[in-house]
Each structure stands twice: as C-alpha cells, then as structure tokens.
Design a protein around this motif. Sequence first.
Motif, PDB file in Angstrom:
ATOM      1  N   GLU A  32       6.578   1.129  75.276  1.00 14.86           N
ATOM      2  CA  GLU A  32       6.432   2.294  74.361  1.00 14.86           C
ATOM      3  C   GLU A  32       5.516   1.928  73.332  1.00 14.86           C
ATOM      4  OE1 GLU A  32      10.340   2.255  72.822  1.00 14.86           O
ATOM      5  OE2 GLU A  32      11.199   2.892  74.766  1.00 14.86           O
ATOM      6  N   LEU A  33       5.170   0.461  73.165  1.00 13.23           N
ATOM      7  CA  LEU A  33       3.972   0.159  72.364  1.00 13.23           C
ATOM      8  C   LEU A  33       3.309  -0.915  73.089  1.00 13.23           C
ATOM      9  CD1 LEU A  33       5.966  -0.098  68.921  1.00 13.23           C
ATOM     10  CD2 LEU A  33       4.293   1.698  69.422  1.00 13.23           C
ATOM     11  N   LYS A  34       2.192  -1.028  72.609  1.00 12.87           N
ATOM     12  CA  LYS A  34       1.291  -2.311  73.080  1.00 12.87           C
ATOM     13  C   LYS A  34       0.792  -3.240  71.942  1.00 12.87           C
ATOM     14  CE  LYS A  34      -0.739  -0.105  76.777  1.00 12.87           C
ATOM     15  NZ  LYS A  34      -2.262   0.454  77.520  1.00 12.87           N
ATOM     16  N   ASP A  35       1.044  -4.396  71.900  1.00 15.50           N
ATOM     17  CA  ASP A  35       0.793  -5.482  71.030  1.00 15.50           C
ATOM     18  C   ASP A  35      -0.275  -6.645  71.771  1.00 15.50           C
ATOM     19  OD1 ASP A  35       1.807  -6.961  68.474  1.00 15.50           O
ATOM     20  OD2 ASP A  35       1.322  -8.425  70.010  1.00 15.50           O
ATOM     21  N   PRO A  36      -1.452  -6.831  70.983  1.00 13.03           N
ATOM     22  CA  PRO A  36      -2.524  -7.415  71.590  1.00 13.03           C
ATOM     23  C   PRO A  36      -2.076  -8.819  72.180  1.00 13.03           C
ATOM     24  CG  PRO A  36      -3.058  -6.463  69.351  1.00 13.03           C
ATOM     25  CD  PRO A  36      -1.723  -6.245  69.679  1.00 13.03           C
ATOM     26  N   VAL A  37      -0.961  -9.561  71.573  1.00 12.03           N
ATOM     27  CA  VAL A  37      -0.645 -10.774  72.067  1.00 12.03           C
ATOM     28  C   VAL A  37       0.531 -10.711  73.105  1.00 12.03           C
ATOM     29  CG1 VAL A  37       0.525 -13.060  71.425  1.00 12.03           C
ATOM     30  CG2 VAL A  37      -1.355 -11.839  69.860  1.00 12.03           C
ATOM     31  N   LEU A  38       1.669  -9.984  72.545  1.00 14.49           N
ATOM     32  CA  LEU A  38       2.687  -9.864  73.180  1.00 14.49           C
ATOM     33  C   LEU A  38       2.490  -9.250  74.784  1.00 14.49           C
ATOM     34  CD1 LEU A  38       5.627  -9.019  70.788  1.00 14.49           C
ATOM     35  CD2 LEU A  38       4.853 -11.219  71.492  1.00 14.49           C
ATOM     36  N   SER A  39       1.863  -8.181  74.740  1.00 18.02           N
ATOM     37  CA  SER A  39       1.374  -7.455  75.864  1.00 18.02           C
ATOM     38  C   SER A  39       0.571  -8.415  76.873  1.00 18.02           C
ATOM     39  CB  SER A  39       0.584  -6.200  75.752  1.00 18.02           C
ATOM     40  OG  SER A  39       1.429  -5.416  74.930  1.00 18.02           O
ATOM     41  N   PHE A  40      -0.383  -9.230  76.328  1.00 16.15           N
ATOM     42  CA  PHE A  40      -0.948 -10.049  77.001  1.00 16.15           C
ATOM     43  C   PHE A  40      -0.212 -11.227  77.647  1.00 16.15           C
ATOM     44  CE2 PHE A  40      -2.621 -14.512  76.580  1.00 16.15           C
ATOM     45  CZ  PHE A  40      -3.526 -14.664  77.873  1.00 16.15           C
ATOM     46  N   LEU A  41       1.024 -11.616  76.815  1.00 18.82           N
ATOM     47  CA  LEU A  41       1.876 -13.008  77.456  1.00 18.82           C
ATOM     48  C   LEU A  41       2.729 -12.329  78.510  1.00 18.82           C
ATOM     49  CD1 LEU A  41       2.727 -14.658  74.016  1.00 18.82           C
ATOM     50  CD2 LEU A  41       1.062 -15.384  75.877  1.00 18.82           C
ATOM     51  N   LEU A  42       3.154 -11.101  78.495  1.00 17.67           N
ATOM     52  CA  LEU A  42       3.802 -10.293  79.448  1.00 17.67           C
ATOM     53  C   LEU A  42       3.094 -10.129  80.703  1.00 17.67           C
ATOM     54  CD1 LEU A  42       5.729  -7.653  77.463  1.00 17.67           C
ATOM     55  CD2 LEU A  42       6.637  -9.359  78.562  1.00 17.67           C
ATOM     56  N   ARG A  43       1.835  -9.876  80.596  1.00 11.47           N
ATOM     57  CA  ARG A  43       0.980  -9.865  81.736  1.00 11.47           C
ATOM     58  C   ARG A  43       0.561 -11.107  82.454  1.00 11.47           C
ATOM     59  NH1 ARG A  43      -2.070  -5.959  78.305  1.00 11.47           N
ATOM     60  NH2 ARG A  43      -3.421  -7.760  77.861  1.00 11.47           N
ATOM     61  N   CYS A  44       0.878 -12.368  81.760  1.00  9.22           N
ATOM     62  CA  CYS A  44       0.762 -13.506  82.170  1.00  9.22           C
ATOM     63  C   CYS A  44       2.066 -14.184  82.754  1.00  9.22           C
ATOM     64  CB  CYS A  44       0.327 -14.605  81.207  1.00  9.22           C
ATOM     65  SG  CYS A  44      -1.384 -14.258  80.580  1.00  9.22           S
ATOM     66  N   GLY A  45       3.066 -13.546  82.961  1.00  4.41           N
ATOM     67  CA  GLY A  45       4.508 -13.815  83.380  1.00  4.41           C
ATOM     68  C   GLY A  45       5.139 -14.449  82.318  1.00  4.41           C
ATOM     69  N   ARG A  46       4.890 -14.556  81.045  1.00  3.90           N
ATOM     70  CA  ARG A  46       6.081 -14.907  80.341  1.00  3.90           C
ATOM     71  C   ARG A  46       7.149 -14.019  79.780  1.00  3.90           C
ATOM     72  NH1 ARG A  46       2.617 -18.310  76.724  1.00  3.90           N
ATOM     73  NH2 ARG A  46       4.334 -18.305  75.130  1.00  3.90           N
ATOM     74  N   THR A  47       8.173 -14.425  79.492  1.00  4.43           N
ATOM     75  CA  THR A  47       9.220 -13.576  79.178  1.00  4.43           C
ATOM     76  C   THR A  47       9.955 -13.907  78.024  1.00  4.43           C
ATOM     77  OG1 THR A  47      10.881 -15.142  80.519  1.00  4.43           O
ATOM     78  CG2 THR A  47       9.940 -13.164  81.685  1.00  4.43           C
ATOM     79  N   PRO A  48      10.506 -13.119  77.140  1.00  2.06           N
ATOM     80  CA  PRO A  48      11.072 -13.124  75.669  1.00  2.06           C
ATOM     81  C   PRO A  48      12.151 -14.233  75.775  1.00  2.06           C
ATOM     82  CG  PRO A  48      10.294 -10.943  76.070  1.00  2.06           C
ATOM     83  CD  PRO A  48      10.190 -11.485  77.342  1.00  2.06           C
ATOM     84  N   VAL A  49      12.418 -15.022  74.781  1.00  2.00           N
ATOM     85  CA  VAL A  49      13.493 -15.655  74.712  1.00  2.00           C
ATOM     86  C   VAL A  49      14.293 -15.264  73.460  1.00  2.00           C
ATOM     87  CG1 VAL A  49      14.430 -18.136  74.336  1.00  2.00           C
ATOM     88  CG2 VAL A  49      12.666 -17.797  75.813  1.00  2.00           C
ATOM     89  N   LYS A  50      13.326 -15.300  72.350  1.00  2.00           N
ATOM     90  CA  LYS A  50      14.065 -14.918  70.969  1.00  2.00           C
ATOM     91  C   LYS A  50      13.029 -14.665  69.835  1.00  2.00           C
ATOM     92  CE  LYS A  50      17.143 -16.460  67.312  1.00  2.00           C
ATOM     93  NZ  LYS A  50      17.975 -17.674  66.881  1.00  2.00           N
TER      94      LYS A  50
END
Length: 230
Positions: A178-196
């Motif tokens: 629903e939103l894009k974030d310069p850092v979080l969206s990049f990390l998601l594209r790199c295969g990282r998943t949120p913890v907290k």
Amino acid sequence: MYRKEFYIYGQDGRPVPAVIRNYRQEDFDGMIAIQQACFPPPFPSELWWNREQLENHAALFPEGALCVEIEGRLAGSMTGLIVRFDPEHPDHTWAEITDEGYIRNHNPDGDTLYVVDISVAPHYRKLGLGKWLMFSMYEVVVQLGLDRLLGGGRMPGYHRHAASLSAEQYVQAVIHGELKDPVLSFLLRCGRTPVKVIAGYLEDEESLNYGTLMEWRNPFKAAASVVELN
C-alpha cells in the motif's frame, strides 16, 4: 577473504565490469565521501564513518567489510559484525549493538551477522549494487555457518504518514504494497523479513527515530533444523 567479479548493465545497456571485495585502508577516504553523499542532513553528521571505525572494521572482522567497484572506481560498501542475538529479547539501539560503529564488541562465537551500514554512491544507484552487496553478505553468513543476517532498517518515509499511522501500521502498509519506503521496500526486495519495530533505534528525523529489525535466515541452517526436528 572475499572477491567476486561480475558484470552489471549500465543505463546505456552496456555490460560494465564490477568487483565486490573486502575493503582496505586505501578505500577509507572514498567510503567516507560516499556515506556523506548518501546521508545528507538532516541525518546526523556524527554518524558518518570516521577512519578509526573503518580501521576497526577491516581489522576485527574483515569478512564483514565489503565494498563494490565499478570499472575500478569505488561505488559503495557494506559492513557487518557478528553478535549473539536472543530472539526473546530483541530490543536494542544501533549504537548498543554496533558499539557506535566501532564494532569492538564483535563476537566471533556469535550466531548472527549484524548489518552496521550499507551505502551506494548516488551516481551508481539504480544499478542493483545494494542488492549485490546484500547477497554477498548472505554468502558470508553461509560460509561462516551463522544462523541469520540481521539489521535495523531506517523508515525514511514514515514522517510523512506518522499523523495517521503508527510505526507498526506503516511497516504493514509497506509489506502489503500500500506504501513504498526507500529502505524497507529495498530490504524486502532483498529477501529480508521484518522481526520487530524498535522505538529509539537511531537518531533519525525522517524515521522519527524508529527502526525495523529485519532478518534473512540461513536456509542451510533452517533445513538442518527441520531435519533435526524430524
């Protein structure tokens, strides 16, 4: 030590030689200049690298001190250290877990490669170099037999939505597309998943001092755990 040679495609469609390798003393001035260009004010200037920090990175954990060159020119870097992470007590600040960037707390007997920083010079963005650096650090995780790569992601778009969304809601909106974030969206594209989501993670006006702890689990260790459970 690490060295990977490959080609990327420039904006003109031409293949360009690239190298990811361990950084060394002669790279320090260039790395400091890149970080200053990547994190201009209002990002705190005292959080830019200094030579003592970079000397510690190269001496204490050279495997986690990577840089990328394009046609022989320094284009970016990524730094990590090894820590022991307790998933039951995940809260921390960037300064606490990285020793304010000096990594004197690097623990060779730890289980987690923690990302201290990743920077790509503005001139070389949109070439996928950040993802190449991230994937190279995943290779270090596998080579050293660690459980995960972990790090706190900035949330530089959050200040625009803070009036209507909590930090956790903002992260969920990014995850759901629903939103894009310069850092979080990049990390998601790199295969990282949120913890907290961690309050007070880093002095960062754009993120309102929040950081999102995100991990990449070593798939070989995960597979081994499944076998043991069975």
